[in-house]
Design an enzyme around this catalytic site. Structure first.
Site, mmCIF file in Angstrom:
data_model
loop_
_atom_site.group_PDB
_atom_site.id
_atom_site.type_symbol
_atom_site.label_atom_id
_atom_site.label_comp_id
_atom_site.label_asym_id
_atom_site.label_seq_id
_atom_site.Cartn_x
_atom_site.Cartn_y
_atom_site.Cartn_z
ATOM 1 N N ARG A 1 -3.795 -10.308 4.826
ATOM 2 C CA ARG A 1 -3.851 -9.866 3.421
ATOM 3 C C ARG A 1 -2.777 -9.526 2.902
ATOM 4 N NH1 ARG A 1 -6.053 -6.863 -1.063
ATOM 5 N NH2 ARG A 1 -7.488 -8.337 -2.211
ATOM 6 N N LYS B 1 1.000 -1.529 0.242
ATOM 7 C CA LYS B 1 0.387 0.251 -0.257
ATOM 8 C C LYS B 1 0.850 0.979 0.061
ATOM 9 C CE LYS B 1 -4.518 -1.988 0.954
ATOM 10 N NZ LYS B 1 -5.537 -2.740 1.470
HETATM 11 N N1 HH2 Z 1 -7.307 -4.275 0.243
HETATM 12 C C1 HH2 Z 1 -7.750 -4.580 -1.423
HETATM 13 C C2 HH2 Z 1 -8.246 -4.784 -1.580
HETATM 14 N N2 HH2 Z 1 -9.365 -5.702 -0.680
HETATM 15 N N3 HH2 Z 1 -10.257 -6.588 1.441
HETATM 16 C C3 HH2 Z 1 -9.686 -6.094 2.504
HETATM 17 N N4 HH2 Z 1 -10.274 -7.491 3.386
HETATM 18 N N5 HH2 Z 1 -8.735 -5.642 3.608
HETATM 19 C C4 HH2 Z 1 -7.926 -4.440 2.360
HETATM 20 O O1 HH2 Z 1 -7.026 -4.408 2.746
HETATM 21 C C5 HH2 Z 1 -7.782 -5.058 1.183
HETATM 22 C C6 HH2 Z 1 -9.415 -5.575 0.285
HETATM 23 C C7 HH2 Z 1 -6.005 -3.332 -2.161
HETATM 24 O O2 HH2 Z 1 -5.257 -4.136 -2.931
HETATM 25 P P1 HH2 Z 1 -5.034 -4.508 -3.852
HETATM 26 O O3 HH2 Z 1 -6.461 -6.250 -3.364
HETATM 27 O O4 HH2 Z 1 -3.857 -4.831 -3.886
HETATM 28 O O5 HH2 Z 1 -5.144 -4.026 -5.066
HETATM 29 P P2 HH2 Z 1 -7.104 -3.618 -6.474
HETATM 30 O O6 HH2 Z 1 -8.580 -3.243 -4.917
HETATM 31 O O7 HH2 Z 1 -6.468 -2.598 -6.809
HETATM 32 O O8 HH2 Z 1 -7.193 -5.223 -7.220
#
Ligand code: HH2
Length: 273
Positions: A254, A218
Site C-alpha cells: 500500500r 511511515k
Molecule cells: N496505513 C494507513 C492507513 N490505512 N491500511 C492498511 N491496510 N495498512 C496500513 O498500513 C495503513 C492503512 C496510514 O497511512 P495513510 O493512509 O497514508 O495516512 P492517514 O491514515 O493519515 O490517512
C-alpha cells in the site's frame, strides 16, 4: 459476485495506490480533498501500475480524531461516483455503511484497519457482497496508540491477533480465500517493533493468507535515517522497506508513490524468480 482468491486478483508483488480524501492525513492530507482531484489522482495511480487504489475518508495517523459517518460518506461517495467504476477500488473504512455504499459503487476490497472490531455490521456487508477484505493489526485507537506501546513478542502477538480475526471473519461468512492480513506498521508500535515485524514477516506469511504491508512514508523509516522527530519518510526510504518486505514474502504494497514501487518491486521479483 464470484471473485477469484485474493492472491490471484492481486498477484505478488501487487501495488495498492493511496488516495486520502482527508484534510489531515500525515503525508497527503488536503491534497485530494475535492472529488475531481481525488478521482484524477486515482486514475493516475492506476495508469502508473497500481493493481488497486485505496480510497479513504478518515485519517488514521497517530492522534487523528474520528470522523462521523455523514462526513466520511460526503468525502468518499462523490469520488467513487466520479470514477464510475473505471478504476479498481479498495475502500479504507471501518464503517459498514461506508463500505456498503462503496461496494455498490464498484469497490472490490474493504480495507478495515480495525479488523472488524469497530462496526459489528461490517462483516455482513463484506460477506454479502463477496468482497475482498484486509484485516489489519492495531494496538488501541489512533488517538492513543503511540502512547508507550509494549509487547512481550510483537511478532507473536500480531500473528495471534490476525489469526483470531481471520477466524472471526470466516465465522461471519467471509470466504477465507478473499482475505488478506496486515501487520499494521505504525499502528501502536515503536520503530524497533515495526522493523522487527518486517524482519520476521515470514511468521505472518505462515498464517497462509497473503500479507499486505503499509510502509509508505511511515515515520519509522524517516527515523531510521536519523531524524528522531520525523513524522514521514522519503520515497527512497519507503521503497527500501518495501523491497525488504517483498523478500520476506509480502504480497500487496500500500503506497503513495506507485511508479517507483512498481519499478523496484518488478526488479526485486525478477531477481527472486
Ligand atoms: N496505513 C494507513 C492507513 N490505512 N491500511 C492498511 N491496510 N495498512 C496500513 O498500513 C495503513 C492503512 C496510514 O497511512 P495513510 O493512509 O497514508 O495516512 P492517514 O491514515 O493519515 O490517512
Amino acid at each position: 459476485m464470484r471473485r477469484p482468491p485474493v492472491e490471484e486478483r492481486l498477484r505478488r508483488p501487487a501495488v495498492m495506490g493511496i488516495v486520502n480524501v482527508t484534510p489531515d492525513s500525515f503525508s497527503d492530507g488536503g491534497l485530494h480533498f475535492h472529488p475531481a482531484s481525488a478521482a484524477a489522482a486515482a486514475r493516475e495511480l492506476a495508469a502508473a501500475g497500481a493493481a488497486i487504489v485505496d480510497i479513504g475518508g478518515e485519517s488514521t495517523r497517530p492522534g487523528a480524531a474520528p470522523v462521523s459517518l455523514d462526513e466520511e460518506l460526503r468525502r468518499v461517495v462523490p469520488v467513487l461516483e466520479e470514477l464510475g467504476g473505471d478504476v479498481p477500488i479498495s475502500i479504507d473504512t471501518t464503517k459498514a455503511e461506508v463500505a456498503r455504499r462503496a461496494l455498490e459503487l464498484g469497490a472490490e476490497l474493504v480495507n478495515d484497519v480495525s479488523a472488524l472490531r469497530a462496526d459489528p455490521a461490517l462483516a455482513g456487508v463484506v460477506a454479502d457482497a463477496g468482497a475482498y477484505l484486509c484485516l489489519m493489526h492495531m494496538r488501541g485507537e489512533p488517538g492513543t496508540m503511540q502512547d508507550d506501546p509494549r509487547y512481550d513478542d510483537v511478532v507473536a502477538e500480531v500473528a495471534a491477533f490476525l489469526e483470531e480475526r481471520l477466524g472471526a471473519a470466516v465465522a461471519a461468512g467471509i470466504a477465507e480465500e478473499r482475505i488478506c492480513l496486515d501487520p499494521g506498521i505504525g499502528f501502536g508500535k515503536t520503530v524497533a517493533q515495526n522493523l522487527e515485524l518486517v524482519r520476521r514477516l515470514d511468521v505472518l506469511v505462515e498464517l497462509g493468507r497473503p500479507v499486505l504491508v503499509g510502509l509508505s512514508r511511515k515515520s519509522t523509516f524517516g527515523r531510521v535515517l536519523g531524524d528522531p522527530d520525523a513524522s514521514t519518510a522519503t520515497t527512497a526510504a519507503s521503497v527500501g522497506a518495501a523491497v525488504a518486505a517483498f523478500e520476506r514474502g509480502a504480497t500487496v504494497f500500500r503506497v503513495h508513490d506507485v511508479r517507483e514501487h512498481v519499478e523496484a518491486l518488478t526488479v526485486a521479483a525478477a531477481v527472486s524468480a
